[in-house]
Each structure stands twice: as C-alpha cells, then as structure tokens.
Design a protein around this motif. Structure first.
Motif, PDB file in Angstrom:
ATOM      1  N   CYS A  81       0.821  -1.212   0.000  1.00  0.00           N
ATOM      2  CA  CYS A  81       0.000   0.000   0.000  1.00  0.00           C
ATOM      3  C   CYS A  81       0.856   1.263   0.000  1.00  0.00           C
ATOM      4  CB  CYS A  81      -0.937   0.003   1.204  1.00  0.00           C
ATOM      5  SG  CYS A  81      -2.128  -1.367   1.221  1.00  0.00           S
ATOM      6  N   LEU A  82       1.855   1.321   0.864  1.00  0.00           N
ATOM      7  CA  LEU A  82       2.707   2.502   0.973  1.00  0.00           C
ATOM      8  C   LEU A  82       4.163   2.135   0.735  1.00  0.00           C
ATOM      9  CD1 LEU A  82       1.322   4.382   4.128  1.00  0.00           C
ATOM     10  CD2 LEU A  82       0.633   4.639   1.737  1.00  0.00           C
ATOM     11  N   THR A  83       4.908   3.075   0.183  1.00  0.00           N
ATOM     12  CA  THR A  83       6.358   2.936   0.112  1.00  0.00           C
ATOM     13  C   THR A  83       6.931   3.171   1.502  1.00  0.00           C
ATOM     14  OG1 THR A  83       6.724   5.274  -0.350  1.00  0.00           O
ATOM     15  CG2 THR A  83       6.331   3.822  -2.255  1.00  0.00           C
ATOM     16  N   ASP A  84       8.198   2.847   1.684  1.00  0.00           N
ATOM     17  CA  ASP A  84       8.825   3.068   2.993  1.00  0.00           C
ATOM     18  C   ASP A  84       8.792   4.534   3.408  1.00  0.00           C
ATOM     19  OD1 ASP A  84       9.318   0.336   3.134  1.00  0.00           O
ATOM     20  OD2 ASP A  84      11.365   0.510   2.375  1.00  0.00           O
TER      21      ASP A  84
ATOM     22  N   GLU B   2     -10.138  15.875   6.402  1.00  0.00           N
ATOM     23  CA  GLU B   2      -8.757  15.616   6.001  1.00  0.00           C
ATOM     24  C   GLU B   2      -8.369  14.161   6.270  1.00  0.00           C
ATOM     25  OE1 GLU B   2      -4.201  17.092   7.073  1.00  0.00           O
ATOM     26  OE2 GLU B   2      -5.926  18.247   7.792  1.00  0.00           O
ATOM     27  N   SER B   3      -8.760  13.642   7.452  1.00  0.00           N
ATOM     28  CA  SER B   3      -8.439  12.251   7.794  1.00  0.00           C
ATOM     29  C   SER B   3      -9.087  11.287   6.808  1.00  0.00           C
ATOM     30  CB  SER B   3      -8.895  11.929   9.218  1.00  0.00           C
ATOM     31  OG  SER B   3      -8.147  12.654  10.175  1.00  0.00           O
ATOM     32  N   GLU B   4     -10.345  11.531   6.482  1.00  0.00           N
ATOM     33  CA  GLU B   4     -11.032  10.626   5.568  1.00  0.00           C
ATOM     34  C   GLU B   4     -10.458  10.700   4.161  1.00  0.00           C
ATOM     35  OE1 GLU B   4     -15.273  10.826   5.658  1.00  0.00           O
ATOM     36  OE2 GLU B   4     -15.360   9.811   7.609  1.00  0.00           O
TER      37      GLU B   4
ATOM     38  N   TYR C 223      -5.309   6.224   0.754  1.00  0.00           N
ATOM     39  CA  TYR C 223      -4.620   4.996   1.149  1.00  0.00           C
ATOM     40  C   TYR C 223      -5.255   3.788   0.462  1.00  0.00           C
ATOM     41  CZ  TYR C 223      -2.613   1.449   4.278  1.00  0.00           C
ATOM     42  OH  TYR C 223      -1.946   0.352   4.789  1.00  0.00           O
ATOM     43  N   ALA C 224      -6.580   3.704   0.492  1.00  0.00           N
ATOM     44  CA  ALA C 224      -7.276   2.594  -0.151  1.00  0.00           C
ATOM     45  C   ALA C 224      -6.989   2.559  -1.648  1.00  0.00           C
ATOM     46  CB  ALA C 224      -8.777   2.685   0.105  1.00  0.00           C
TER      47      ALA C 224
ATOM     48  N   ASP D  32       0.480  -3.266   5.848  1.00  0.00           N
ATOM     49  CA  ASP D  32      -0.299  -3.251   4.616  1.00  0.00           C
ATOM     50  C   ASP D  32      -1.229  -4.467   4.559  1.00  0.00           C
ATOM     51  OD1 ASP D  32       1.123  -0.990   3.895  1.00  0.00           O
ATOM     52  OD2 ASP D  32       2.442  -2.020   2.494  1.00  0.00           O
ATOM     53  N   ALA D  33      -0.682  -5.639   4.847  1.00  0.00           N
ATOM     54  CA  ALA D  33      -1.479  -6.863   4.792  1.00  0.00           C
ATOM     55  C   ALA D  33      -2.556  -6.860   5.864  1.00  0.00           C
ATOM     56  CB  ALA D  33      -0.577  -8.086   4.933  1.00  0.00           C
TER      57      ALA D  33
END
Length: 526
Positions: free
Chosen positions: A165-168, A189-191, A197-198, A391-392
């Motif tokens: 999902c994300l890089t380091d 902002e959080s949502e 992210y999704a 991520d998992a």
C-alpha cells in the motif's frame, strides 16, 4: 477514530524471541522435490493443487526482513512455494504462491506429522515465526516428533504477490500524522487520507488480489498445504489472529483436524466495535499492571503512585500531537508513535523495562527508545525498510470484518474506546472519521459469527487472564463455541505456549503428542 480502527483492531502479533544464530556446520538437508498428495478429501476441480509437487531448498531467497536474512540461513530449515488458486470460485484462473518453511522432526522414527502454525496479525509471517520457534523447540518433544511448518498467508511477506500500500518513505510520513484533529475539517482531512490509502493499495496490489485476501481463502490454502505435505489430518498451532484461521478451518474442514492449539483467542462472534473496545480495556489493564510494577521501582517515569499513572502518561505524550520530539538519525517521535510504542511495550513484562526507559527519555525531550519500540511494532528495520505486515493487516481486516460506515457509530465507538483505555485518550473530542475500510474497493468476504463445527475432535484453547490484545473472555467464548477445552494462564502478556512457562508447555505438548487434554478448569501461573 480512523487511525485507531486501523492500528489496534486485533493487531495482535506474537512476539517470539529470535533465538540463537549459531547454525550447524554440516547441512543435513539438500534441495529435493516431493509429491505427497493428494491426501484426504479433495474438493471438486482442485486435484492439481492438492496433489502438487513441492520443490524444497534453502530459505535465504525467501527472506523479506533483516531478521529473516539471518534466521533463514539455518541449513536445517527448508523452504518451498505452494501454488493455490487466487479465486477458489475459478480455480482454472490466476494462481498465487504461498511461502512455506519447514524444520523437519529431529527424530524421524517417532515422527507424528507436521505442526502447521500462524503467529497472528493478520499480516505476520508464519515463516519467520516458525524459524524463530524452531530453535526453542529443537530439543523438546515438539521438535523431535513434529515437522514445524510456518506459512505466509496469501499477500503476506514471502507469498506472491504481496500486498503493498505505501512505500517506505510514505509509511514514515504516515506515522508522523497523528490524526488528532476531530473538528469537521480535521475529519474531512483524515477521511481523504484514508481514501487515498485505499486507492494506493488497489493500484499497487491489484483489486483481484485484495478481493481474495481474507481468512475465508486462507483456510482453503491451509487445507491444500495439508494435502501437499501428505498429512491426512491437520495439526495446527495458532496464536492471536491465527486462532481465527484455526476456528474457520475447524468450521470448514472439521473432519480434517487431528489436533489444534489456539492461544490468545479472537472471539469470532464479536462485532468489530465490541472487539475494539474489549481490546482497549485489555491494554488498559496491562497499563495498570505496568504502572504498579513501575511504581515499586526506585525510579519510575510515571512516578510512584499508580493511581496517577494515566495522567502522567497523558502529560508526557499529549504535547507530541503538536510538537514531536527528536529521536535521532533525522527522525521525530510523534504522538501516534509514542502511543504505539506503549502498546508494543505492554505485550509482555519483558518489555516493561524498555517502556519505562523510553518514557524517562521523553521527560528529557528525547524519543529514541520509544521510536525503536514503535519501529518494532510496525516492522521497520534500521535501514528504513518495512515488512508488509501493516499493509497486509489493513487489507485482510477490510475484507474480514464488518465495516463501520455511519459517522455517528464511529463517533460512539471512539467514545467507548477512550472510556475503556483512558491512557490512550489524546484529549480531543471523539472522532467521526471513518477508516480506510469505508473506502475499500472490494466487498467484505468474512462472516464473523460463532463457528458451527460439526464433528470436530477436541481442541485446546489457551487464554491468559490479563492478555492485553486478546482478552481472556474471548478464549472462554471460543472454547465453548468449538466444544473444546480451556486452559487458563494467570499472567499479563499476549500468548504463552512454547514461551517458557513449563505448566502451559507441558499441557500443550501432551495434547499435541498424545491427544491428552488438561483437566477441566486447569490453570497455570508463571
């Protein structure tokens, strides 16, 4: 609330000691192939998977973390990949490969079979856990009579493809954002961050992978593995989230079970919110035990009055919401990381010393030790590389569990959580921000209900009275649902079997070897 749902819901990783890194000088295992299956019932259209050949060889190329790169050099370990359908409804379509690690039984003449294990998460590596555990059971009856087998569930660690999902650098940046602003603009902002992210998870992993990542599919992979290893019946050891894999396997394949030890249970009948709140209460109990232990010391960062420990912890950590502190090597300690460090430190009393030291450092405006604890939780090494555990975890959680979509229900859940775990209350009003699962691109595939197990052999459930991550009562409920036997351990830690408590280890070993359950009402203490 978005971050809290993401990070804490059943994120219960088994903390296994790394063990010795002194390996035998003469390797005893050589690369080879085996075709042991099919064994036992084979579901329709799955013959080629149940009867597949496994190519065993050295484990070094399977390593996905710095600790693995050391542990997997042990020449007594061997690794292979198991091929399974990506979508069991279409077994003729795409396939994925499951990483498998094995430490063969040291006394082949008395070998009972393979003991397959999962350490929790969801998202933790079973290969890593088995490699670590193999050193501590090497001279025990478990190590002598069972092949110890760890597998990385689909999407996890060495399994292919892996969830990303994300890089380091993105993960580092995400940890600096505490999402503490619960105003309407802060919630928006959080949502938006959760929505992004999704989207990244879908783009970087693939929607087809995300749609088939849940426990529903993992238990079917486990049965394929059982057959490919030539095992007529499953011997299984599941810690934490691994107990959910075990209970769903028991419901799906009850006739394929020989023995099952489930330690640190997740209650399959609890709602997402109820499980979250119960876990918060568990961490609060562990925090109270830590505070009492600390108060008896000559110097304690939280002082010598346990009744004031929550307030002192809040006084130390809440300023980090707006002003992170330096933690060395160009990094900062955020509020989010400080609280995750505390959670990590509460998993076992062996970590309390580090937690107290970290809080004492924070009093001096430094965050190195707490950041190190948080890094351990998130699987970040010194070079800044992350495992894909988080991520998992997110991907599996979003398809396994019912989503909380109504903002007012989210706010009510956050309020309940703050009441259950006041040491983690950041002082802001409860938030209505939904987590990433509200924006997930695939539907829920899990069915969190009490299992209907049919003709299941007796199983052993171990539950710890002050387990911070998987509360004791969940073990009571799971044992009842599976018509199994409950073994109670009186202590404050997350999971206990094969971790040096002789009473528990003897009871679990007697069960796995001889199918002898401990007596009703059996209890152990450290």
């Amino acid at each position: 609330m978005a971050r809290r749902l993401r990070v804490l819901t059943a994120m219960a990783l088994l903390a296994l000691a790394a063990g010795s890194c002194t390996f035998p000088s003469n390797p005893t295992l050589q690369p080879h192939t085996e075709r042991q299956g099919p064994v036992g019932p084979v579901p329709a259209s799955l013959d080629r998977f149940y009867g597949q050949e496994l190519a065993w060889g050295p484990c070094s190329n399977f390593a996905t973390s710095s600790s693995d790169r050391t542990a997997f050099q042990d020449p007594e370990l061997e690794c292979a990949r198991l091929e399974v359908p990506m979508d069991y409804a279409h077994p003729e379509g795409k396939t994925i490969r499951i990483g498998v690690l094995r430490k063969p039984a040291t006394d082949p003449r008395s070998r009972i079979g393979a003991l397959m294990m999962n350490p929790g998460g969801p998202g933790a590596s079973g290969m890593s856990a088995a490699a670590s555990l193999s050193t501590s059971v090497a001279d025990t009856e478990i190590g002598e009579r069972f092949d110890l087998v760890g597998f990385d569930p689909r999407g996890v660690a060495a399994s292919e493809p892996a969830v990303r999902c994300l890089t380091d650098p993105e993960r580092d940046a995400e940890r600096l954002d505490s999402d503490a602003d619960t105003s309407p603009s802060g919630v928006a902002e959080s949502e938006q961050e959760e929505r992004e992210y999704a989207t990244k998870c879908a783009e970087r992993t693939g929607v087809d992978v995300l749609a088939n990542i849940g426990t529903r599919d993992v238990v079917r992979d486990l049965d394929v593995l059982r057959s490919a290893l030539g095992e007529p019946k499953l011997n299984y050891l599941g810690y934490s989230y691994g107990t959910r894999i075990g209970s769903e396997y028991a419901e799906t394949f009850p006739g394929n079970v020989r023995a099952m030890v489930l330690d640190g249970a997740i209650d399959p009948g609890q709602t997402t919110v109820d499980a979250l709140v119960a876990q918060g209460a568990g961490f609060q109990r562990a925090f109270n035990d830590f505070a009492a232990w600390c108060a008896a010391r000559a110097k304690c960062a939280l002082g010598n009055d346990p009744s004031k420990a929550v307030q002192r912890f809040q006084d130390l950590t809440r300023p980090l919401v707006d002003d992170p502190v330096q933690a060395g090597y160009g990094r900062e300690l955020s509020y989010a990381d400080a609280t995750m460090a505390a959670i990590q430190g509460l998993y076992a009393p062996t970590l309390w010393e580090s937690l107290d030291s970290g809080l004492a450092e924070l009093q001096q405006g430094r965050g190195q030790t707490l950041l190190s604890l948080a890094d351990s939780y998130f699987g970040r090494d010194a070079a800044g590389r992350y495992t894909n555990t988080t991520d998992a975890f997110d991907a599996i959680h979003c398809v396994d569990d019912k989503r909380v979509l109504n903002p007012e229900e989210v706010r009510a859940a956050d309020r309940r959580y703050r009441e259950a775990a006041p040491f983690l209350d950041d002082g802001n009003p409860p938030s209505s921000a939904r987590d990433m699962c509200a924006f997930w691109p695939v539907p829920v595939t899990g069915d969190p209900t009490q299992p209907q197990v049919g003709q299941l052999p007796p199983v052993l459930v171990i539950s710890t009275t002050a387990d911070p991550a998987t509360p004791y009562e969940a073990g009571v409920q799971l044992a009842q649902a599976l018509h199994g036997r409950l073994l109670t351990y009186e202590g404050t830690q997350h999971t206990v079997f094969l971790q040096g408590v002789s009473c528990v280890d003897e009871a679990g070993t007697n069960y796995l070897v001889d199918l002898q359950l401990p007596p009703e009402g059996a209890r152990c203490s450290g």
